[in-house]
Design a protein around this motif. Structure first.
Motif, PDB file in Angstrom:
ATOM      1  N   ASN A  91       0.815  -1.220   0.000  1.00 39.49           N
ATOM      2  CA  ASN A  91       0.000   0.000   0.000  1.00 39.49           C
ATOM      3  C   ASN A  91       0.845   1.265   0.000  1.00 39.49           C
ATOM      4  OD1 ASN A  91      -2.598  -1.301   2.156  1.00 39.49           O
ATOM      5  ND2 ASN A  91      -2.707  -0.975  -0.044  1.00 39.49           N
ATOM      6  N   GLY A  92       0.254   2.354  -0.492  1.00 39.53           N
ATOM      7  CA  GLY A  92       0.890   3.650  -0.362  1.00 39.53           C
ATOM      8  C   GLY A  92       1.077   4.027   1.090  1.00 39.53           C
ATOM      9  N   HIS A  93       0.114   3.675   1.941  1.00 38.43           N
ATOM     10  CA  HIS A  93       0.230   4.056   3.349  1.00 38.43           C
ATOM     11  C   HIS A  93       1.193   3.156   4.121  1.00 38.43           C
ATOM     12  CE1 HIS A  93      -3.184   1.135   4.091  1.00 38.43           C
ATOM     13  NE2 HIS A  93      -2.519   0.942   5.213  1.00 38.43           N
ATOM     14  N   ALA A 134       9.654   2.349  -6.903  1.00 42.06           N
ATOM     15  CA  ALA A 134       9.364   2.681  -8.292  1.00 42.06           C
ATOM     16  C   ALA A 134       8.187   3.646  -8.383  1.00 42.06           C
ATOM     17  CB  ALA A 134       9.069   1.412  -9.088  1.00 42.06           C
ATOM     18  N   TYR A 135       7.162   3.418  -7.524  1.00 42.26           N
ATOM     19  CA  TYR A 135       5.962   4.248  -7.582  1.00 42.26           C
ATOM     20  C   TYR A 135       5.220   4.145  -6.258  1.00 42.26           C
ATOM     21  CZ  TYR A 135       1.555   6.235  -9.275  1.00 42.26           C
ATOM     22  OH  TYR A 135       0.455   7.029  -9.450  1.00 42.26           O
ATOM     23  N   SER A 136       4.709   5.261  -5.785  1.00 42.52           N
ATOM     24  CA  SER A 136       3.892   5.254  -4.565  1.00 42.52           C
ATOM     25  C   SER A 136       2.931   6.438  -4.570  1.00 42.52           C
ATOM     26  CB  SER A 136       4.769   5.313  -3.311  1.00 42.52           C
ATOM     27  OG  SER A 136       3.985   5.224  -2.136  1.00 42.52           O
ATOM     28  N   THR A 137       1.698   6.170  -4.172  1.00 37.64           N
ATOM     29  CA  THR A 137       0.714   7.243  -4.051  1.00 37.64           C
ATOM     30  C   THR A 137      -0.443   6.768  -3.188  1.00 37.64           C
ATOM     31  OG1 THR A 137      -0.531   8.923  -5.275  1.00 37.64           O
ATOM     32  CG2 THR A 137      -0.721   6.657  -6.043  1.00 37.64           C
ATOM     33  N   ILE A 143      -1.202   2.522  -3.376  1.00 37.41           N
ATOM     34  CA  ILE A 143      -0.208   1.519  -3.743  1.00 37.41           C
ATOM     35  C   ILE A 143       1.217   2.035  -3.580  1.00 37.41           C
ATOM     36  CG2 ILE A 143      -1.704   0.300  -5.370  1.00 37.41           C
ATOM     37  CD1 ILE A 143      -0.191   1.742  -7.654  1.00 37.41           C
ATOM     38  N   THR A 144       2.099   1.121  -3.228  1.00 35.63           N
ATOM     39  CA  THR A 144       3.537   1.323  -3.355  1.00 35.63           C
ATOM     40  C   THR A 144       4.096   0.131  -4.107  1.00 35.63           C
ATOM     41  OG1 THR A 144       3.775   2.607  -1.308  1.00 35.63           O
ATOM     42  CG2 THR A 144       5.748   1.528  -2.154  1.00 35.63           C
ATOM     43  N   ILE A 145       4.932   0.400  -5.099  1.00 36.72           N
ATOM     44  CA  ILE A 145       5.602  -0.658  -5.851  1.00 36.72           C
ATOM     45  C   ILE A 145       7.100  -0.470  -5.700  1.00 36.72           C
ATOM     46  CG2 ILE A 145       5.970  -1.722  -8.114  1.00 36.72           C
ATOM     47  CD1 ILE A 145       3.169  -0.715  -8.866  1.00 36.72           C
ATOM     48  N   TYR A 146       7.745  -1.446  -5.085  1.00 37.22           N
ATOM     49  CA  TYR A 146       9.196  -1.434  -4.903  1.00 37.22           C
ATOM     50  C   TYR A 146       9.870  -2.232  -6.014  1.00 37.22           C
ATOM     51  CZ  TYR A 146       8.422   0.091  -0.044  1.00 37.22           C
ATOM     52  OH  TYR A 146       8.070   0.779   1.086  1.00 37.22           O
ATOM     53  N   ASN A 239      -5.374  -5.078  -0.607  1.00 36.85           N
ATOM     54  CA  ASN A 239      -6.167  -4.767   0.587  1.00 36.85           C
ATOM     55  C   ASN A 239      -5.703  -3.457   1.222  1.00 36.85           C
ATOM     56  OD1 ASN A 239      -7.966  -5.595   2.875  1.00 36.85           O
ATOM     57  ND2 ASN A 239      -6.025  -5.551   3.972  1.00 36.85           N
ATOM     58  N   ASN A 240      -6.677  -2.590   1.642  1.00 38.30           N
ATOM     59  CA  ASN A 240      -6.175  -1.347   2.237  1.00 38.30           C
ATOM     60  C   ASN A 240      -6.959  -0.728   3.383  1.00 38.30           C
ATOM     61  OD1 ASN A 240      -8.210  -0.159   0.447  1.00 38.30           O
ATOM     62  ND2 ASN A 240      -7.110   1.765   0.641  1.00 38.30           N
ATOM     63  N   THR A 241      -8.249  -0.960   3.541  1.00 34.61           N
ATOM     64  CA  THR A 241      -8.928  -0.229   4.613  1.00 34.61           C
ATOM     65  C   THR A 241     -10.275  -0.835   4.968  1.00 34.61           C
ATOM     66  OG1 THR A 241      -9.409   2.017   5.407  1.00 34.61           O
ATOM     67  CG2 THR A 241     -10.163   1.458   3.185  1.00 34.61           C
ATOM     68  N   GLY A 242     -10.924  -0.253   5.997  1.00 33.48           N
ATOM     69  CA  GLY A 242     -12.252  -0.681   6.402  1.00 33.48           C
ATOM     70  C   GLY A 242     -12.820   0.297   7.415  1.00 33.48           C
TER      71      GLY A 242
END
Length: 300
Positions: A91-93, A134-137, A143-146, A239-242
Motif C-alpha cells: 500500500n501507499g500508506h 518505483a511508484y507510490s501514491t 499503492i507502493t511498488i518497490y 487490501n487497504n482499509t475498512g
C-alpha cells in the motif's frame, strides 16, 4: 487505515482474530485482513460450475512477503520477463517514509527496505531487498511498488518461488477471493461484493474501490495484502482499509460516495484498491512509464 498495530494485537488477544473489526493500518502499523471463509463462496457468487471449479487455483503464501508494518507480494505483469528486476506490491500508506499526501506521487525514490519472502506454507525462507520505490501514491488508489535488487529468475533459482501475476482486466462482482497476509501468515476468504465510485477516508479519496462481503474483516498488519481471484490465481486488488467505528469519512472510517455525491457508511465493511490499471504503466524491463498508452495512474 491508521490503526496502531498494538491496538490490533490487543483486539486479537481480547476478542480473537475473527471478531476483530476490519481496518487498514498506518505506515507505522500496517493493516491486517482477517477473513472467515464462507461455506460456499463460489456458489454464493453465482458463478460456480463444475468446469470452473476444476480450474480453481490453489492459493497459498508462495510469493507473498512480510514488511515491518504491512503485508505485500512479489508481483509480475503479463508482459514481464524472467530477467526483469522483481517488484513488490504493497500500500501507499505502508511506505517507510510516511503517508504520501493527497495529490502526492513518488517515483524512483531510493530505498533499501527489506522484505521477508514466504514459501507456500508461510515460512520465511529469504530476505529480499529493495533498490528503490518505483511508484507510490495514496491518490485515486493506495499503492507502493518497490523494485528489488534481484530478478525473478534469480529469486526462482535461489528459493523456488515465482511471483504472483497482476491481472490486467477489471475484477468482477461476486468473484470468490482470498486475501493473503504475509505479515500475519493467514489467508482469509470472501467475495467481491461490489465496487465503490469514490471511497473517502480523511484527506484521501480512492476511485472504483473493491468492497468485500462481510466475511472479510481486516485488522492492523494486512495492509498491502494481495487480493487473489480463486479461479485464476491472479492479483486483482490490494487490501487497504475498512470502516471501524461507523464514523463518516474519517481516518479508519472510510465512507462510500456515489456519482451523485450521496454518502453511505458501512461499519465493519472493508475494502481494497484495484490493480488492473497498473500493468499498462510498466514497459520493457519493468520500467515505469506514466506516459504509456493506457496508463491512468496519477503523475507527479
Amino acid at each position: 487505515m491508521r490503526k496502531p498495530l498494538a491496538a490490533a494485537l490487543l483486539a486479537l488477544a481480547l476478542a480473537g482474530a475473527g471478531a476483530a473489526p476490519a481496518v487498514a493500518a498506518p505506515a507505522v502499523a500496517g493493516t491486517a485482513t482477517v477473513t472467515a471463509a464462507p461455506a460456499a463462496t463460489a456458489a454464493a457468487a453465482g458463478t460456480a460450475t463444475k468446469d470452473r471449479t476444476a480450474t480453481i487455483q490453489a492459493v497459498d503464501f508462495a510469493g507473498t512477503v512480510s514488511l515491518s508494518n504491512c503485508s505485500g507480494s512479489v508481483i509480475r505483469f503479463p508482459n514481464s520477463a524472467d530477467s526483469d528486476p522483481a517488484l513488490v506490491l504493497s500500500n501507499g500508506h505502508c511506505l517507510e517514509t510516511g503517508f504520501p499526501g493527497p495529490g502526492e506521487v513518488i517515483v524512483d525514490q531510493a530505498s533499501s527496505r527489506s522484505f521477508g519472502l514466504l514459501n507456500s506454507s508461510g515460512t520465511r525462507i529469504a530476505t529480499l531487498r529493495a533498490s528503490k520505490v518505483a511508484y507510490s501514491t495514496m491518490t485515486d488508489t493506495d499503492i507502493t511498488i518497490y523494485q528489488l535488487t534481484r530478478t525473478y529468475a534469480q529469486i526462482k533459482s535461489s528459493y523456488g518461488i515465482s511471483p504472483l501475476t497482476v491481472a490486467d482486466t477489471h475484477p468482477v462482482a461476486g468473484t470468490a477471493i482470498k486475501v493473503v497476509s504475509g505479515y500475519w501468515k493467514r489467508i482469509y476468504s470472501c467475495n467481491i461484493d461490489g465496487f465503490v465510485y469514490r471511497l473517502k477516508e480523511g484527506d484521501w479519496t480512492w476511485k472504483d474501490s473493491v468492497r468485500y462481503t462481510s466475511a472479510c474483516n481486516t485488522i492492523g498488519g494486512t495492509s498491502g495484502s494481495p487480493v487473489i481471484d480463486n479461479a485464476t490465481g491472479k492479483v486483482v486488488a490490494v487490501n487497504n482499509t475498512g470502516n471501524e467505528d461507523g464514523e463518516r469519512c474519517t481516518e479508519n472510517n472510510p465512507c462510500e460516495v456515489d456519482a451523485s455525491g450521496n454518502v453511505t457508511v458501512r461499519q465493519g465493511i472493508n475494502y481494497a484498491e484495484e490493480t488492473y490499471q497498473i500493468p499498462a504503466c510498466f514497459g520493457v524491463g519493468n520500467k515505469l512509464n506514466l506516459n504509456a498508452s493506457g496508463c491512468v495512474l496519477p503523475k507527479p
